[in-house]
Design a protein around this motif. Structure first.
Motif, PDB file in Angstrom:
ATOM      1  N   ARG A 216       0.747  -1.264   0.114  1.00 20.10           N
ATOM      2  CA  ARG A 216       0.064  -0.270   0.005  1.00 20.10           C
ATOM      3  C   ARG A 216       1.210   1.218  -0.053  1.00 20.10           C
ATOM      4  N   VAL A 217       2.057   1.191   0.786  1.00 15.89           N
ATOM      5  CA  VAL A 217       2.895   2.277   0.699  1.00 15.89           C
ATOM      6  C   VAL A 217       3.521   2.455  -0.374  1.00 15.89           C
TER       7      VAL A 217
ATOM      8  N   ALA B 166       0.810  14.652  -7.615  1.00 14.22           N
ATOM      9  CA  ALA B 166      -0.350  15.367  -6.638  1.00 14.22           C
ATOM     10  C   ALA B 166       0.212  15.490  -5.328  1.00 14.22           C
ATOM     11  N   ARG B 167      -0.644  16.319  -4.392  1.00 12.25           N
ATOM     12  CA  ARG B 167      -0.395  16.346  -3.186  1.00 12.25           C
ATOM     13  C   ARG B 167      -0.632  15.265  -2.307  1.00 12.25           C
ATOM     14  N   LEU B 168       0.259  14.996  -0.998  1.00 15.39           N
ATOM     15  CA  LEU B 168      -0.088  13.797  -0.287  1.00 15.39           C
ATOM     16  C   LEU B 168      -1.531  13.563   0.057  1.00 15.39           C
ATOM     17  N   GLY B 169      -2.126  14.693   0.465  1.00 16.31           N
ATOM     18  CA  GLY B 169      -3.413  14.508   0.874  1.00 16.31           C
ATOM     19  C   GLY B 169      -4.427  14.414  -0.177  1.00 16.31           C
ATOM     20  N   GLU B 170      -4.045  14.818  -1.406  1.00 14.39           N
ATOM     21  CA  GLU B 170      -4.977  14.246  -2.543  1.00 14.39           C
ATOM     22  C   GLU B 170      -4.722  12.975  -2.835  1.00 14.39           C
ATOM     23  N   VAL B 171      -3.540  12.309  -2.792  1.00 14.67           N
ATOM     24  CA  VAL B 171      -3.314  10.894  -3.175  1.00 14.67           C
ATOM     25  C   VAL B 171      -4.048  10.089  -2.013  1.00 14.67           C
TER      26      VAL B 171
ATOM     27  N   SER C 284      -6.682  10.711  -0.253  1.00 17.95           N
ATOM     28  CA  SER C 284      -8.177  10.905  -0.663  1.00 17.95           C
ATOM     29  C   SER C 284      -8.804  10.117  -1.689  1.00 17.95           C
ATOM     30  N   LEU C 285      -7.818   9.588  -2.595  1.00 24.87           N
ATOM     31  CA  LEU C 285      -8.245   8.722  -3.595  1.00 24.87           C
ATOM     32  C   LEU C 285      -9.083   7.453  -3.314  1.00 24.87           C
ATOM     33  N   ASP C 286     -10.068   7.178  -4.105  1.00 24.13           N
ATOM     34  CA  ASP C 286     -10.989   6.186  -4.144  1.00 24.13           C
ATOM     35  C   ASP C 286     -10.694   5.170  -5.164  1.00 24.13           C
ATOM     36  N   GLU C 287     -10.261   3.982  -4.865  1.00 26.98           N
ATOM     37  CA  GLU C 287      -9.889   3.125  -6.006  1.00 26.98           C
ATOM     38  C   GLU C 287     -11.224   2.800  -6.960  1.00 26.98           C
ATOM     39  N   ARG C 288     -12.468   2.780  -6.246  1.00 24.92           N
ATOM     40  CA  ARG C 288     -13.561   2.746  -6.827  1.00 24.92           C
ATOM     41  C   ARG C 288     -13.974   3.771  -7.858  1.00 24.92           C
ATOM     42  N   LYS C 289     -13.544   5.096  -7.727  1.00 25.51           N
ATOM     43  CA  LYS C 289     -14.339   6.114  -8.311  1.00 25.51           C
ATOM     44  C   LYS C 289     -13.374   6.957  -9.065  1.00 25.51           C
ATOM     45  N   ASN C 290     -12.089   7.104  -8.447  1.00 20.38           N
ATOM     46  CA  ASN C 290     -10.951   7.976  -9.249  1.00 20.38           C
ATOM     47  C   ASN C 290     -10.198   7.311 -10.112  1.00 20.38           C
ATOM     48  N   PHE C 291     -10.387   5.986 -10.564  1.00 20.74           N
ATOM     49  CA  PHE C 291      -9.611   5.672 -11.696  1.00 20.74           C
ATOM     50  C   PHE C 291      -9.980   5.196 -12.715  1.00 20.74           C
ATOM     51  N   ASP C 292      -9.741   5.250 -14.064  1.00 21.96           N
ATOM     52  CA  ASP C 292     -10.361   4.742 -15.077  1.00 21.96           C
ATOM     53  C   ASP C 292      -9.106   3.779 -15.580  1.00 21.96           C
TER      54      ASP C 292
ATOM     55  N   GLU D 139     -18.107   0.630  -8.357  1.00 26.92           N
ATOM     56  CA  GLU D 139     -18.680   1.755  -7.679  1.00 26.92           C
ATOM     57  C   GLU D 139     -19.782   1.245  -6.931  1.00 26.92           C
ATOM     58  N   THR D 140     -20.268   0.037  -7.073  1.00 30.13           N
ATOM     59  CA  THR D 140     -21.412  -0.306  -6.143  1.00 30.13           C
ATOM     60  C   THR D 140     -21.097  -1.231  -4.773  1.00 30.13           C
ATOM     61  N   SER D 141     -19.554  -1.154  -4.633  1.00 26.64           N
ATOM     62  CA  SER D 141     -18.946  -1.670  -3.546  1.00 26.64           C
ATOM     63  C   SER D 141     -19.416  -1.139  -2.134  1.00 26.64           C
ATOM     64  N   LYS D 142     -19.553  -1.886  -1.372  1.00 27.21           N
ATOM     65  CA  LYS D 142     -20.167  -1.529   0.096  1.00 27.21           C
ATOM     66  C   LYS D 142     -19.267  -1.342   1.134  1.00 27.21           C
ATOM     67  N   SER D 143     -17.935  -1.764   0.777  1.00 18.60           N
ATOM     68  CA  SER D 143     -17.020  -1.836   1.634  1.00 18.60           C
ATOM     69  C   SER D 143     -16.525  -0.332   2.287  1.00 18.60           C
ATOM     70  N   THR D 144     -16.355  -0.239   3.287  1.00 21.06           N
ATOM     71  CA  THR D 144     -15.960   1.271   3.986  1.00 21.06           C
ATOM     72  C   THR D 144     -14.514   1.199   3.857  1.00 21.06           C
ATOM     73  N   GLU D 145     -13.683   0.433   3.699  1.00 27.22           N
ATOM     74  CA  GLU D 145     -12.228   0.348   3.679  1.00 27.22           C
ATOM     75  C   GLU D 145     -11.707   1.031   2.311  1.00 27.22           C
ATOM     76  N   ARG D 146     -10.759   1.903   2.290  1.00 25.78           N
ATOM     77  CA  ARG D 146     -10.243   2.386   0.960  1.00 25.78           C
ATOM     78  C   ARG D 146      -8.842   2.304   1.143  1.00 25.78           C
ATOM     79  N   LEU D 147      -8.243   1.789  -0.154  1.00 29.03           N
ATOM     80  CA  LEU D 147      -6.956   1.226  -0.183  1.00 29.03           C
ATOM     81  C   LEU D 147      -5.764   2.479   0.108  1.00 29.03           C
ATOM     82  N   PHE D 148      -6.230   3.676  -0.206  1.00 32.01           N
ATOM     83  CA  PHE D 148      -5.204   5.015   0.086  1.00 32.01           C
ATOM     84  C   PHE D 148      -5.561   5.403   1.323  1.00 32.01           C
ATOM     85  N   ASP D 149      -6.430   5.063   1.974  1.00 33.80           N
ATOM     86  CA  ASP D 149      -6.644   5.722   3.548  1.00 33.80           C
ATOM     87  C   ASP D 149      -5.627   5.163   4.535  1.00 33.80           C
TER      88      ASP D 149
END
Length: 398
Positions: free
Chosen positions: A95-96, A108-113, A115-123, A166-176
């Motif tokens: 992950r690191v 990008a800034r560290l805070g921007e990275v 806050s990324l969501d692997e379900r919504k921010n990547f094509d 995007e329909t995933s119900k998981s609350t865990e995010r990879l970059f959190d």
């Protein structure tokens, strides 16, 4: 020492050493009268001139990593992941490592990275990341990523069964991840990479990406858009254009605008396959992509200025007035070192001079200017086969 070995040493030079080297090169070029766009050095290939934006001086006080240092840091992170003591540690380190890759290539800034969501921010198909712009509410910056970065992210998600829909119900995010934890892991790479700790942080990676893009020739306005700078002044603060930088950039742009002025009607592009020199002259053999071998004889001074050596790309040009025509199927015995069969495609005459256009077997266009009397003796007509010949001393190499 080969040219490639020399470049390897250049990669290891510090900024001060590079500036000193460039100054020596500038002085040598000036001594050889190569600065003028109308000098004999116009024989240089256009792409051997320095490209705009590649020669800027990084502003004093800006901390950044050059390409070699970035590769060292990437190798350090990779080795760190591979020596994980167990599966849980390896997953955490991966992950690191993914955060490092995104900082490295997105700018990008560290805070921007984080806050990324692997379900919504990547094509994943288009290989881009959409970054929520912290300076413009509701807007996103679309930044292309290398295929290997997208593959690393995809492989991680597959291996650990991370749902990227995007329909995933998981609350865990990879970059959190915690910022303090990440910064510590970055600092820890100092002992592995040999790089100083003050250069191992997200801010330096952001600076490095901006400088890398500018050095690659990307317009400053585009770099500003990728980094999310609200003002061009922020992007411009990375660079300083010294007098030598400005001179090179001005010459390069003007050279590209005006183009290489030449009356040569016949041009062949290829690779130097052989160079034979005596104390005064050099015989240079150029092989085209179609397999034609062009032989040119030039002075040693010209060869050295052009940097001609085996494996180098070059172009051979021949003025139409230097072309010799022979109506035959095979090259005749002649002192002309270059003889190639072709077909006449067009003839234009003014009763004094005749322009004979043709093409070789691979479609390469050719042209010869001969007197009307010579043309009448040859009896060449449209569609006829002929031999296109020129002497090695008639070839211009660039």
């Amino acid at each position: 020492m080969t040219m490639y070995k020399k470049f390897e040493k250049v990669e290891l030079m510090c900024p001060e050493e590079l500036l000193a080297l460039r100054s020596r090169i500038d002085n040598e070029l000036t001594a050889r009268d190569c600065d003028s766009p109308h000098s004999s050095c116009n024989e240089y290939r256009q792409d051997t001139l320095p490209r705009a934006c590649r020669l800027f001086t990084v502003s004093e006080g800006v901390r950044w990593l050059n390409k070699h240092q970035l590769e060292l840091l990437a190798s350090s992170f990779t080795a760190w992941v591979q020596v994980s003591r167990d599966a849980r540690t390896k997953r955490s380190r991966e992950r690191v490592y993914l955060v490092f890759l995104l900082l490295r290539y997105s700018g990008a800034r560290l805070g921007e990275v984080l806050s990324l969501d692997e379900r919504k921010n990547f094509d994943y198909l288009r290989k881009v990341v959409m970054i929520d712009d912290s300076t413009a509410e509701g807007k996103k910056r679309e930044v292309p990523l290398p295929e290997e970065v997208i593959e690393c992210l995809r492989e991680y998600c597959i291996q650990y069964e991370v749902d990227t829909t995007e329909t995933s119900k998981s609350t865990e995010r990879l970059f959190d991840l915690d910022q303090g934890f990440l910064r510590r892991k970055f600092y820890e790479q100092s002992s592995r990479s040999g790089l100083p700790k003050d250069l191992l942080n997200p801010r330096v990676l952001r600076n490095s990406r901006a400088i890398e893009l500018l050095q690659g020739g990307m317009p400053m306005r585009a770099v500003q858009a990728i980094l999310g700078h609200t003002k061009a002044d922020f992007t411009a603060s990375y660079v300083t254009l010294a007098q030598n930088d400005l001179r090179h950039i001005i010459h390069q742009h003007c050279h590209q605008e005006f183009g290489m002025e030449t009356s040569a009607r016949n041009t062949f592009h290829g690779e130097v396959t052989k160079v034979v020199s005596n104390p005064v002259m050099s015989e240079v053999t150029l092989r085209t992509s179609a397999g034609y071998e062009i032989v040119a004889i030039i002075t040693n001074e010209s060869r050295e200025k052009l940097g001609l050596a085996e494996g180098k790309k070059a172009s051979a040009m021949v003025k139409a007035t230097w072309v010799i025509l022979e109506k035959a199927l095979i090259p005749p015995q002649t002192s002309a070192r270059n003889a190639f069969p072709g077909v006449v495609t067009n003839i234009i005459s003014d009763d004094v001079v005749v322009e004979v256009s043709g093409k070789l077997g691979d479609g390469t266009p050719i042209c010869a200017l001969i007197t009307a009397g010579s043309f009448d003796k040859l009896g060449i007509g449209k569609g006829d086969s002929f031999i296109f010949m020129f002497k090695a001393m008639s070839v211009i190499i660039s």
